[in-house]
Scaffold this motif. Structure first.
Motif, PDB file in Angstrom:
ATOM      1  N   ALA A 128       0.835  -1.207   0.000  1.00  0.00           N
ATOM      2  CA  ALA A 128       0.000   0.000   0.000  1.00  0.00           C
ATOM      3  C   ALA A 128       0.867   1.254   0.000  1.00  0.00           C
ATOM      4  O   ALA A 128       0.591   2.218  -0.722  1.00  0.00           O
ATOM      5  CB  ALA A 128      -0.937  -0.009   1.211  1.00  0.00           C
ATOM      6  N   ALA A 129       1.919   1.242   0.806  1.00  0.00           N
ATOM      7  CA  ALA A 129       2.832   2.392   0.840  1.00  0.00           C
ATOM      8  C   ALA A 129       3.547   2.549  -0.494  1.00  0.00           C
ATOM      9  O   ALA A 129       3.762   3.669  -0.965  1.00  0.00           O
ATOM     10  CB  ALA A 129       3.839   2.227   1.973  1.00  0.00           C
ATOM     11  N   ALA A 130       3.912   1.413  -1.115  1.00  0.00           N
ATOM     12  CA  ALA A 130       4.580   1.463  -2.420  1.00  0.00           C
ATOM     13  C   ALA A 130       3.663   2.094  -3.467  1.00  0.00           C
ATOM     14  O   ALA A 130       4.110   2.895  -4.297  1.00  0.00           O
ATOM     15  CB  ALA A 130       5.009   0.067  -2.844  1.00  0.00           C
ATOM     16  N   ARG A 131       2.369   1.736  -3.447  1.00  0.00           N
ATOM     17  CA  ARG A 131       1.420   2.318  -4.399  1.00  0.00           C
ATOM     18  C   ARG A 131       1.284   3.824  -4.168  1.00  0.00           C
ATOM     19  O   ARG A 131       1.191   4.608  -5.128  1.00  0.00           O
ATOM     20  CB  ARG A 131       0.051   1.653  -4.268  1.00  0.00           C
ATOM     21  CG  ARG A 131      -0.035   0.260  -4.857  1.00  0.00           C
ATOM     22  CD  ARG A 131      -1.473  -0.225  -4.911  1.00  0.00           C
ATOM     23  NE  ARG A 131      -2.269   0.585  -5.825  1.00  0.00           N
ATOM     24  CZ  ARG A 131      -3.377   1.242  -5.476  1.00  0.00           C
ATOM     25  NH1 ARG A 131      -3.820   1.201  -4.236  1.00  0.00           N
ATOM     26  NH2 ARG A 131      -4.047   1.939  -6.382  1.00  0.00           N
ATOM     27  N   SER A 132       1.261   4.240  -2.896  1.00  0.00           N
ATOM     28  CA  SER A 132       1.157   5.666  -2.593  1.00  0.00           C
ATOM     29  C   SER A 132       2.379   6.420  -3.105  1.00  0.00           C
ATOM     30  O   SER A 132       2.262   7.521  -3.657  1.00  0.00           O
ATOM     31  CB  SER A 132       0.999   5.877  -1.089  1.00  0.00           C
ATOM     32  OG  SER A 132      -0.245   5.392  -0.632  1.00  0.00           O
TER      33      SER A 132
END
Length: 237
Positions: free
Chosen positions: A59-63
């Protein structure tokens, strides 16, 4: 009113002077028209964790992927690792991206580029309060940008933004306090945080919440209107 979406915002600090990249939103926009903001926007369905290194949380990578895409769309700066194509080719890809003809992932794959997730430090998580007509759940990131080392120059393609400015954090707040520019509370607070100590020492505050709280003891919600946190064992009246 429910939270509408989860945007990602990136606060770009230019080295070696520590100025911050800010864009002025188009006056015609229904939300924060005319405000100076950090580059950013919603995390799209096409944003992915692919090509994002040093970030195990998907999720952090997508953000972070979304933050890189928004920064590229709005300023022309592509914060990636690898050898960039020439400026003309990069601008063509940006125009194709803005037109919706391609996605950022295809650009990264075409030129064998990666996003280093470790460069994007968390710098605040903001949720728009309920009375707002539009609500967002927003993650802020801060990243250092060596303009000479990256060989890139910001370029405005007018649309959502009508200008780009590099401000010292204290300079932007002074302009806001004089009524020369508009800032939202999250942007004002982030600038207050960054301007609380000299550059580049403020970079050490990003992961030191205790130190930051000691330096920023009150938040100026609007010009001249402050919120001061109080220690209490009971619910405030």
């Amino acid at each position: 009113m429910s939270v509408e979406t989860k945007p990602a915002v990136v606060c770009v600090l230019r080295e070696p002077d520590g100025r911050v990249l800010m864009g002025r939103r188009n006056e015609s926009l229904r939300f924060m028209g005319g405000h100076h903001v950090f580059p950013g926007g919603r995390v799209d369905d096409d944003d992915t964790s692919d090509r994002v290194t040093n970030e195990p949380n998907a999720a952090a990578a997508r953000s972070k992927f979304g933050a890189v895409r928004e920064l590229f769309e709005e300023s022309g700066i592509l914060l990636v690792e690898g050898e960039l194509p020439d400026a003309a080719t990069l601008r063509n890809r940006r125009e194709e991206l803005l037109a919706g003809d391609i996605g950022l992932l295809s650009v990264l794959v075409e030129f064998d580029l990666q996003i280093d997730g470790s460069r994007f430090e968390p710098a605040g998580h903001w949720i728009t309060p309920e009375p707002s007509p539009v609500r967002f759940d927003t993650q802020y990131f801060v990243v250092q940008y060596d303009a000479q080392g990256h060989g890139q120059q910001e370029e405005l393609i007018e649309g959502e933004l009508t200008r780009l400015d590099w401000y010292y954090p204290t300079e932007a707040r002074q302009r806001w306090q004089k009524g020369e520019i508009k800032l939202s509370p999250p942007v004002s607070y982030t600038l207050q945080h960054l301007g609380s100590v000299e550059h580049p020492a403020y970079l050490d505050l990003l992961n030191d919440q205790r130190g930051a709280a000691e330096l920023v003891e009150r938040m100026e919600l609007r010009r001249g209107i402050y919120i001061v946190p109080l220690e209490t064992d009971t619910i405030l009246p």
